[in-house]
Design a protein around this motif. Structure first.
Motif, PDB file in Angstrom:
ATOM      1  N   MET A   1       0.833  -1.215   0.000  1.00 17.46           N
ATOM      2  CA  MET A   1       0.000   0.000   0.000  1.00 17.46           C
ATOM      3  C   MET A   1       0.863   1.259   0.000  1.00 17.46           C
ATOM      4  O   MET A   1       0.706   2.122  -0.837  1.00 17.46           O
ATOM      5  CB  MET A   1      -0.866   0.016   1.258  1.00 17.46           C
ATOM      6  N   GLN A   3       4.075   3.691  -0.446  1.00 20.21           N
ATOM      7  CA  GLN A   3       5.040   3.753  -1.543  1.00 20.21           C
ATOM      8  C   GLN A   3       6.429   4.062  -1.019  1.00 20.21           C
ATOM      9  O   GLN A   3       6.604   4.882  -0.126  1.00 20.21           O
ATOM     10  CB  GLN A   3       4.579   4.818  -2.552  1.00 20.21           C
ATOM     11  N   HIS A   4       7.405   3.365  -1.574  1.00 22.25           N
ATOM     12  CA  HIS A   4       8.800   3.512  -1.148  1.00 22.25           C
ATOM     13  C   HIS A   4       9.609   4.151  -2.274  1.00 22.25           C
ATOM     14  O   HIS A   4       9.215   4.145  -3.429  1.00 22.25           O
ATOM     15  CB  HIS A   4       9.379   2.145  -0.791  1.00 22.25           C
ATOM     16  N   ALA A   5      10.805   4.648  -1.886  1.00 21.59           N
ATOM     17  CA  ALA A   5      11.648   5.355  -2.857  1.00 21.59           C
ATOM     18  C   ALA A   5      12.617   4.398  -3.543  1.00 21.59           C
ATOM     19  O   ALA A   5      13.815   4.646  -3.587  1.00 21.59           O
ATOM     20  CB  ALA A   5      12.402   6.477  -2.142  1.00 21.59           C
ATOM     21  N   ALA A  84      13.081  11.006   2.086  1.00 19.67           N
ATOM     22  CA  ALA A  84      12.392  10.239   1.033  1.00 19.67           C
ATOM     23  C   ALA A  84      12.199   8.782   1.420  1.00 19.67           C
ATOM     24  O   ALA A  84      11.420   8.062   0.782  1.00 19.67           O
ATOM     25  CB  ALA A  84      13.187  10.334  -0.269  1.00 19.67           C
ATOM     26  N   GLN A  85      12.901   8.329   2.470  1.00 17.78           N
ATOM     27  CA  GLN A  85      12.769   6.918   2.870  1.00 17.78           C
ATOM     28  C   GLN A  85      11.474   6.649   3.653  1.00 17.78           C
ATOM     29  O   GLN A  85      11.106   5.501   3.865  1.00 17.78           O
ATOM     30  CB  GLN A  85      13.970   6.483   3.731  1.00 17.78           C
ATOM     31  N   ILE A  86      10.828   7.721   4.105  1.00 15.59           N
ATOM     32  CA  ILE A  86       9.582   7.521   4.859  1.00 15.59           C
ATOM     33  C   ILE A  86       8.511   7.008   3.903  1.00 15.59           C
ATOM     34  O   ILE A  86       8.200   7.663   2.904  1.00 15.59           O
ATOM     35  CB  ILE A  86       9.116   8.848   5.503  1.00 15.59           C
ATOM     36  N   PRO A  87       7.934   5.811   4.169  1.00 18.04           N
ATOM     37  CA  PRO A  87       6.895   5.301   3.271  1.00 18.04           C
ATOM     38  C   PRO A  87       5.674   6.218   3.282  1.00 18.04           C
ATOM     39  O   PRO A  87       5.246   6.670   4.342  1.00 18.04           O
ATOM     40  CB  PRO A  87       6.549   3.926   3.878  1.00 18.04           C
ATOM     41  N   ARG A  88       5.147   6.487   2.105  1.00 18.56           N
ATOM     42  CA  ARG A  88       4.023   7.417   2.004  1.00 18.56           C
ATOM     43  C   ARG A  88       2.811   6.749   1.362  1.00 18.56           C
ATOM     44  O   ARG A  88       2.956   5.931   0.463  1.00 18.56           O
ATOM     45  CB  ARG A  88       4.425   8.642   1.172  1.00 18.56           C
ATOM     46  N   ASN A  90       0.321   8.650  -0.095  1.00 19.17           N
ATOM     47  CA  ASN A  90      -0.004   9.480  -1.267  1.00 19.17           C
ATOM     48  C   ASN A  90      -1.450   9.307  -1.734  1.00 19.17           C
ATOM     49  O   ASN A  90      -1.708   8.935  -2.883  1.00 19.17           O
ATOM     50  CB  ASN A  90       0.945   9.155  -2.430  1.00 19.17           C
TER      51      ASN A  90
ATOM     52  N   ARG B   3       9.307  11.871  -5.735  1.00 21.30           N
ATOM     53  CA  ARG B   3       8.676  10.635  -5.272  1.00 21.30           C
ATOM     54  C   ARG B   3       7.555  10.312  -6.237  1.00 21.30           C
ATOM     55  O   ARG B   3       7.399  10.932  -7.277  1.00 21.30           O
ATOM     56  CB  ARG B   3       8.139  10.843  -3.847  1.00 21.30           C
ATOM     57  N   LEU B  11       2.136  -3.380  -6.264  1.00 23.26           N
ATOM     58  CA  LEU B  11       2.146  -3.908  -4.894  1.00 23.26           C
ATOM     59  C   LEU B  11       3.248  -4.950  -4.731  1.00 23.26           C
ATOM     60  O   LEU B  11       3.753  -5.165  -3.641  1.00 23.26           O
ATOM     61  CB  LEU B  11       0.776  -4.539  -4.575  1.00 23.26           C
TER      62      LEU B  11
END
Lengths: 206, 193
Positions: A1, A3-5, A84-88, A90, B3, B11
């Motif tokens: 779910m 999003q990662h960088a 940017a490493q914080i999962p978002r 969005n 980003r 997924l």
């Protein structure tokens, strides 16, 4: 779910890796004299690394400004890469459902629609919990769901019900087909919210 | 740094390399702070900080064939290879794709659809169904994209037949979920009184 960088990280690791490798190889070639043998313009192995006087180089005021700007740029780059490493998640903000603003506007909070989807999924047999997220636009919505089901649940039945009831209902509400749907299945030992099979124990007496 | 910002990402993905990125990001931040600190110290006191004197004197006196330069070159080369490996080695997928139900399961109200089951979920599912097999005392499982390994304990002395039954049951259940490809089940059975 979330999003990662991934692409960003791979790109920067590749760039910094190439720079470090090139720098290291050039240093080693200069150290063993190969660089000088290839081109006499290059420094010999016995020559000093710094030929000038560093005191003189760092003396002018503009060098301080250059160091300051370089420090700010490198620091900002490092900090933004860390952030940017914080999962978002969005998510989409608000869907604008109206055609012509002159005749009135209709706004719909995407989080409210996602909440309705979650509530509907939680009524399905075998579902322990769910999380839904809408992205995209009102005309091209994207739905992503994380569905946690009981470890004895019929996963294909849950998917069938989602595809035949939940997604069509959301599509009807938005009056447009969903552009893309994503479903992530997780498994839990907890009891389902609805349609739970109850484990019973007993003693058989002959 | 850019980003995804509202765009949909798959997924099922490979590792995001967050740990090397965090390490390098921290080093870059530290280098930036050190440079700013040095520049501000120069502006305030009129001279560069003392901690820069050591590297400056070393660089002034060192030649290219100095052992220190060899060490620095070798370290940079190794670091370059490590960073390239971190960027280019693909890593394992976090999840396995599931097939949508065949009988009208694909929602007509939706376009492209991605259904996945995480490797952790596959392991939990396999372990849970393994524990339903008669003779199994406890079971744990680990899963990759292509295989599930079960560690089973039992009170039975003869474990061969139980191992075959466990593999058959878990394979049947994994097939029933619609996983594509179906992970290959393997089991280690330990007899415990």
């Amino acid at each position: 779910m979330r999003q990662h960088a991934g692409v960003l990280n791979r790109t920067w690791l590749l760039i910094l890796g190439i720079l470090a490798l090139a720098g290291g190889v050039l240093t080693l070639l200069a150290a063993n004299g190969t660089l000088h043998a290839m081109s006499p313009a290059m420094p010999a192995a016995e020559s000093p690394v710094v030929t000038g006087d560093l005191h003189t180089v760092f003396e002018p005021a503009y060098v301080t400004a250059i160091v300051l700007v370089a420090g700010v740029l490198i620091g900002a780059l490092g900090l933004s890469w860390i952030l940017a490493q914080i999962p978002r998640r969005n998510p989409a903000d608000t869907y604008r459902l109206h055609q012509d603003p002159a005749s009135g506007t209709t706004l719909c909070d995407a989080a409210a629609l996602a909440s309705a989807v979650e509530n509907q999924i939680n009524t399905l047999p075998g579902v322990v919990g769910s999380s839904a997220l809408l992205r995209g636009t009102a005309m091209e919505p994207d739905l992503t769901m994380k569905i946690t089901v009981n470890n004895r649940a019929d996963i294909q039945d849950v998917l069938h019900r989602i595809n035949t009831t939940v997604i069509p209902d959301l599509s009807t509400a938005l009056e447009t087909p969903l552009r893309r749907t994503g479903i992530q299945i997780e498994i839990s030992g907890r009891n389902a919210l609805a349609g739970t099979t109850v484990a019973t124990t007993g003693t058989v007496i002959y | 740094m850019s980003r995804h910002d509202g765009k949909v990402t798959p997924l099922r993905h490979r590792p995001s390399r967050a740990i090397p990125a965090l390490i390098l990001g921290t080093l870059l931040l530290a280098a930036g702070v050190a440079l700013v600190w040095a520049a501000v110290a120069r502006l305030v006191t009129g001279s560069w900080p003392v901690y820069l004197a050591g590297p400056r004197d070393w660089l002034t006196g060192v030649t290219w064939n100095d052992p220190g330069v060899w060490a620095a070159g070798a370290a940079a080369t190794v670091l370059g290879f490590v960073l390239l490996a971190a960027a280019l080695v693909p890593g394992r997928f976090n999840a396995v794709q599931l097939q949508a139900p065949a009988d009208g399961g694909h929602a007509p109200a939706a376009g492209a659809q991605e259904i996945v089951m995480t490797r952790r979920a596959i392991a939990r599912y396999a372990a849970a169904h393994c524990e339903h097999v008669d003779g199994v005392r406890s079971a744990t499982a680990t899963a990759s994209a292509r295989a599930v390994h079960l560690n089973v304990t039992t009170a039975l002395h003869e474990t061969g037949e139980l191992r075959a039954r466990v593999i058959a049951v878990v394979t049947e259940r994994l097939t029933g979920t619609g996983l594509n490809p179906v992970p290959k089940a393997a089991a280690s059975v330990r007899s415990r009184e």
